[in-house]
Scaffold this motif. Structure first.
Motif, PDB file in Angstrom:
ATOM      1  N   CYS A   1      26.106  63.382  61.203  1.00 56.30           N
ATOM      2  CA  CYS A   1      26.284  64.720  61.760  1.00 56.30           C
ATOM      3  C   CYS A   1      27.733  64.966  62.169  1.00 56.30           C
ATOM      4  CB  CYS A   1      25.375  64.913  62.974  1.00 56.30           C
ATOM      5  SG  CYS A   1      23.624  64.656  62.609  1.00 56.30           S
ATOM      6  N   ALA A   2      28.097  66.235  62.229  1.00 61.66           N
ATOM      7  CA  ALA A   2      29.390  66.606  62.782  1.00 61.66           C
ATOM      8  C   ALA A   2      29.428  66.178  64.242  1.00 61.66           C
ATOM      9  CB  ALA A   2      29.583  68.112  62.663  1.00 61.66           C
ATOM     10  N   PRO A   3      30.635  65.867  64.776  1.00 58.24           N
ATOM     11  CA  PRO A   3      30.719  65.391  66.165  1.00 58.24           C
ATOM     12  C   PRO A   3      29.970  66.309  67.142  1.00 58.24           C
ATOM     13  CG  PRO A   3      32.845  65.169  65.089  1.00 58.24           C
ATOM     14  CD  PRO A   3      31.972  65.914  64.131  1.00 58.24           C
ATOM     15  N   GLY A   4      29.111  65.704  67.949  1.00 58.16           N
ATOM     16  CA  GLY A   4      28.375  66.449  68.951  1.00 58.16           C
ATOM     17  C   GLY A   4      27.172  67.203  68.443  1.00 58.16           C
ATOM     18  N   SER A   5      26.864  67.090  67.139  1.00 64.53           N
ATOM     19  CA  SER A   5      25.798  67.898  66.540  1.00 64.53           C
ATOM     20  C   SER A   5      24.475  67.160  66.364  1.00 64.53           C
ATOM     21  CB  SER A   5      26.255  68.427  65.169  1.00 64.53           C
ATOM     22  OG  SER A   5      27.364  69.286  65.301  1.00 64.53           O
ATOM     23  N   ALA A   6      24.425  65.875  66.693  1.00 68.13           N
ATOM     24  CA  ALA A   6      23.194  65.122  66.455  1.00 68.13           C
ATOM     25  C   ALA A   6      21.973  65.742  67.140  1.00 68.13           C
ATOM     26  CB  ALA A   6      23.375  63.672  66.884  1.00 68.13           C
ATOM     27  N   PRO A   7      22.065  66.183  68.402  1.00 64.46           N
ATOM     28  CA  PRO A   7      20.875  66.809  69.015  1.00 64.46           C
ATOM     29  C   PRO A   7      20.414  68.060  68.281  1.00 64.46           C
ATOM     30  CG  PRO A   7      22.455  66.182  70.711  1.00 64.46           C
ATOM     31  CD  PRO A   7      23.155  66.043  69.397  1.00 64.46           C
ATOM     32  N   VAL A   8      21.371  68.831  67.763  1.00 66.17           N
ATOM     33  CA  VAL A   8      21.028  70.054  67.024  1.00 66.17           C
ATOM     34  C   VAL A   8      20.301  69.705  65.726  1.00 66.17           C
ATOM     35  CG1 VAL A   8      21.971  72.099  65.867  1.00 66.17           C
ATOM     36  CG2 VAL A   8      22.958  71.321  68.036  1.00 66.17           C
ATOM     37  N   THR A   9      20.823  68.714  65.018  1.00 64.58           N
ATOM     38  CA  THR A   9      20.198  68.295  63.763  1.00 64.58           C
ATOM     39  C   THR A   9      18.817  67.703  64.009  1.00 64.58           C
ATOM     40  OG1 THR A   9      22.356  67.862  62.764  1.00 64.58           O
ATOM     41  CG2 THR A   9      20.446  66.806  61.747  1.00 64.58           C
ATOM     42  N   ALA A  10      18.693  66.836  65.017  1.00 65.05           N
ATOM     43  CA  ALA A  10      17.387  66.253  65.338  1.00 65.05           C
ATOM     44  C   ALA A  10      16.371  67.344  65.667  1.00 65.05           C
ATOM     45  CB  ALA A  10      17.517  65.285  66.509  1.00 65.05           C
ATOM     46  N   GLU A  11      16.821  68.359  66.380  1.00 68.05           N
ATOM     47  CA  GLU A  11      15.932  69.472  66.729  1.00 68.05           C
ATOM     48  C   GLU A  11      15.541  70.265  65.487  1.00 68.05           C
ATOM     49  OE1 GLU A  11      13.766  71.758  69.523  1.00 68.05           O
ATOM     50  OE2 GLU A  11      14.847  69.869  69.757  1.00 68.05           O
ATOM     51  N   ALA A  12      16.504  70.541  64.617  1.00 70.97           N
ATOM     52  CA  ALA A  12      16.215  71.322  63.409  1.00 70.97           C
ATOM     53  C   ALA A  12      15.219  70.595  62.509  1.00 70.97           C
ATOM     54  CB  ALA A  12      17.515  71.606  62.654  1.00 70.97           C
ATOM     55  N   LEU A  13      15.374  69.293  62.371  1.00 70.04           N
ATOM     56  CA  LEU A  13      14.447  68.526  61.545  1.00 70.04           C
ATOM     57  C   LEU A  13      13.096  68.365  62.234  1.00 70.04           C
ATOM     58  CD1 LEU A  13      16.936  65.836  60.186  1.00 70.04           C
ATOM     59  CD2 LEU A  13      15.895  67.708  58.894  1.00 70.04           C
ATOM     60  N   ALA A  14      13.103  68.235  63.551  1.00 67.09           N
ATOM     61  CA  ALA A  14      11.845  68.077  64.281  1.00 67.09           C
ATOM     62  C   ALA A  14      10.983  69.330  64.215  1.00 67.09           C
ATOM     63  CB  ALA A  14      12.128  67.723  65.745  1.00 67.09           C
TER      64      ALA A  14
ATOM     65  N   ASP B   1      23.241  59.216  62.337  1.00 67.34           N
ATOM     66  CA  ASP B   1      22.981  59.819  63.644  1.00 67.34           C
ATOM     67  C   ASP B   1      21.528  60.233  63.832  1.00 67.34           C
ATOM     68  OD1 ASP B   1      25.795  59.878  64.551  1.00 67.34           O
ATOM     69  OD2 ASP B   1      26.049  61.259  62.870  1.00 67.34           O
ATOM     70  N   VAL B   2      20.879  60.663  62.746  1.00 70.34           N
ATOM     71  CA  VAL B   2      19.505  61.155  62.825  1.00 70.34           C
ATOM     72  C   VAL B   2      18.725  60.635  61.625  1.00 70.34           C
ATOM     73  CG1 VAL B   2      18.010  63.212  62.809  1.00 70.34           C
ATOM     74  CG2 VAL B   2      20.178  63.251  64.069  1.00 70.34           C
ATOM     75  N   VAL B   3      17.494  60.201  61.873  1.00 73.58           N
ATOM     76  CA  VAL B   3      16.580  59.810  60.797  1.00 73.58           C
ATOM     77  C   VAL B   3      15.304  60.610  60.961  1.00 73.58           C
ATOM     78  CG1 VAL B   3      15.247  57.944  59.754  1.00 73.58           C
ATOM     79  CG2 VAL B   3      17.532  57.480  60.665  1.00 73.58           C
ATOM     80  N   ALA B   4      14.830  61.176  59.845  1.00 67.21           N
ATOM     81  CA  ALA B   4      13.599  61.956  59.878  1.00 67.21           C
ATOM     82  C   ALA B   4      12.795  61.689  58.624  1.00 67.21           C
ATOM     83  CB  ALA B   4      13.903  63.455  59.987  1.00 67.21           C
ATOM     84  N   GLU B   5      11.488  61.914  58.727  1.00 72.48           N
ATOM     85  CA  GLU B   5      10.608  61.826  57.562  1.00 72.48           C
ATOM     86  C   GLU B   5      10.038  63.213  57.292  1.00 72.48           C
ATOM     87  OE1 GLU B   5       7.137  58.847  56.137  1.00 72.48           O
ATOM     88  OE2 GLU B   5       6.616  60.079  57.868  1.00 72.48           O
TER      89      GLU B   5
ATOM     90  N   THR C   1      20.895  72.475  56.723  1.00 74.49           N
ATOM     91  CA  THR C   1      20.396  72.132  58.058  1.00 74.49           C
ATOM     92  C   THR C   1      21.563  72.047  59.030  1.00 74.49           C
ATOM     93  OG1 THR C   1      18.523  70.893  57.155  1.00 74.49           O
ATOM     94  CG2 THR C   1      19.186  70.388  59.411  1.00 74.49           C
ATOM     95  N   PRO C   2      21.479  72.701  60.175  1.00 67.17           N
ATOM     96  CA  PRO C   2      22.595  72.706  61.131  1.00 67.17           C
ATOM     97  C   PRO C   2      23.037  71.311  61.528  1.00 67.17           C
ATOM     98  CG  PRO C   2      20.917  74.295  61.790  1.00 67.17           C
ATOM     99  CD  PRO C   2      20.336  73.514  60.648  1.00 67.17           C
ATOM    100  N   GLY C   3      24.356  71.111  61.525  1.00 67.91           N
ATOM    101  CA  GLY C   3      24.943  69.882  62.030  1.00 67.91           C
ATOM    102  C   GLY C   3      25.091  68.759  61.037  1.00 67.91           C
ATOM    103  N   ILE C   4      24.429  68.814  59.899  1.00 64.94           N
ATOM    104  CA  ILE C   4      24.492  67.706  58.943  1.00 64.94           C
ATOM    105  C   ILE C   4      25.815  67.741  58.178  1.00 64.94           C
ATOM    106  CG2 ILE C   4      23.533  66.744  56.814  1.00 64.94           C
ATOM    107  CD1 ILE C   4      20.794  67.364  57.760  1.00 64.94           C
ATOM    108  N   ALA C   5      26.559  66.633  58.262  1.00 62.46           N
ATOM    109  CA  ALA C   5      27.781  66.494  57.468  1.00 62.46           C
ATOM    110  C   ALA C   5      27.493  65.806  56.149  1.00 62.46           C
ATOM    111  CB  ALA C   5      28.830  65.711  58.257  1.00 62.46           C
TER     112      ALA C   5
END
Length: 319
Positions: free
Chosen positions: A68-81, A97-101, A120-124
């Motif tokens: 993820c872009a710096p500081g964006s991991a919570p945003v990406t985790a939320e978007a995937l969740a 930074d984030v793993v999802a299924e 997806t927001p935040g994914i680099a």
């Protein structure tokens, strides 16, 4: 994180084996008072400390490892969740930074990979690893709070499920309504399912049995590992020669410490989700297990926040 007491763990363990078991059945198996079991079990479910849910079986499953872009991991985790088709979304340590299924169908894979994940927001950068086979999913994970006799009382003659297949069972509109009920609440009464699906209770019973018997919906009891004394969770990514994958996978399937294990197409051949009491136990898991000598190399990423498990969103503060 509220830790379950001894009786609560036993109730959770019973529902892991049979998420739709009645309180009477659980009480008889555990040799406890039915009112006591019903009171504690109802409180556990109402408080959200445990949850009985279902997940629709799909013909394709994909793990996403996102940088993820710096500081964006919570945003990406939320978007995937918050995707309806994701089963879990974890924030992790390491270069990822984030793993999802994501559970989907084969005809949607191209659009999912090329468009949906790319926007997806935040994914680099995202690595996608299709699941080839499940050795274990969390519906087979056990917290180990019951005796063998208690386990046999709850399982009865029900067959042991094969975790290895990926399938998308065709459902009628009526069966889809019933499946949606089981996904939302695996313990929903037949009376309530019948009302929501617009069928008789007899039909609801028959169709629920058919859907579950054919793995149209997979039921599981969700409980945070930390609540049962297992605060350390890690994803172990194994690189293995092709001829050793099945043997190592079967070894992992038999290991009670493993919550989830799957064969992948990608840079790692198997991913393992393991929950343990301490870092020392994790060290022993990767160095002393019977499969360890057959692995070429491995990476470990620690789960620091589980935003979603088993298809259910956790509170943002749950770690």
């Amino acid at each position: 994180m509220d830790v379950l007491d001894a009786l609560e763990r036993r109730i959770a363990a019973a529902l892991q084996l049979n998420p739709r078991a009645s309180w009477r059945t659980v009480a008889q198996a555990l040799d406890e008072n039915e009112r006591t079991i019903a009171r504690h079990g109802t409180d556990l479910l109402a408080s959200g400390r445990i949850a009985a849910v279902g997940i629709r079986s799909r013909s394709a499953s994909l793990l996403v490892r996102a940088r993820c872009a710096p500081g964006s991991a919570p945003v990406t985790a939320e978007a995937l969740a918050t995707r309806a088709d994701s089963s879990f979304s974890y924030m992790v340590t390491g270069s990822t930074d984030v793993v999802a299924e994501i559970l989907t169908t084969r005809d949607r894979l191209a659009h999912l990979v090329s468009i949906e994940l790319a926007t997806t927001p935040g994914i680099a950068h995202a690595e996608t690893l299709p699941v080839l086979k499940y050795f274990r999913t969390i519906r087979s994970w056990r917290i180990g709070a019951l005796t063998r006799h208690e386990v046999e009382s709850l399982l009865g003659s029900r067959p042991v499920r094969d975790e290895g297949s990926l399938a998308d069972l065709a459902l009628s509109a009526q069966d889809q309504d019933i499946a949606d009920c089981l996904v939302a609440n695996a313990r929903m009464s037949y009376e309530e399912i019948a009302r929501r699906a617009g069928v008789s209770e007899t039909t609801a019973r028959r169709r629920v049995d058919w859907i579950l018997r054919n793995d149209g919906v997979q039921l599981r009891l969700l409980v945070e590992p930390a609540a049962v004394g297992l605060p350390l969770e890690a994803l172990v990514w194994l690189r293995i020669a092709p001829g050793k994958i099945d043997g190592i996978g079967e070894s992992l399937r038999r290991d009670s410490r493993v919550r989830y294990a799957a064969a992948l197409a990608g840079s790692s051949q198997i991913v393992v989700d393991v929950t343990l009491p301490t870092g020392e136990e994790l060290y022993r898991f990767v160095t002393e297990s019977e499969w360890a000598s057959g692995v070429d190399s491995f990476d470990i990423t620690m789960v620091v926040r589980a935003r979603k498990r088993g298809g259910r969103l956790n509170a943002p503060s749950v770690t």
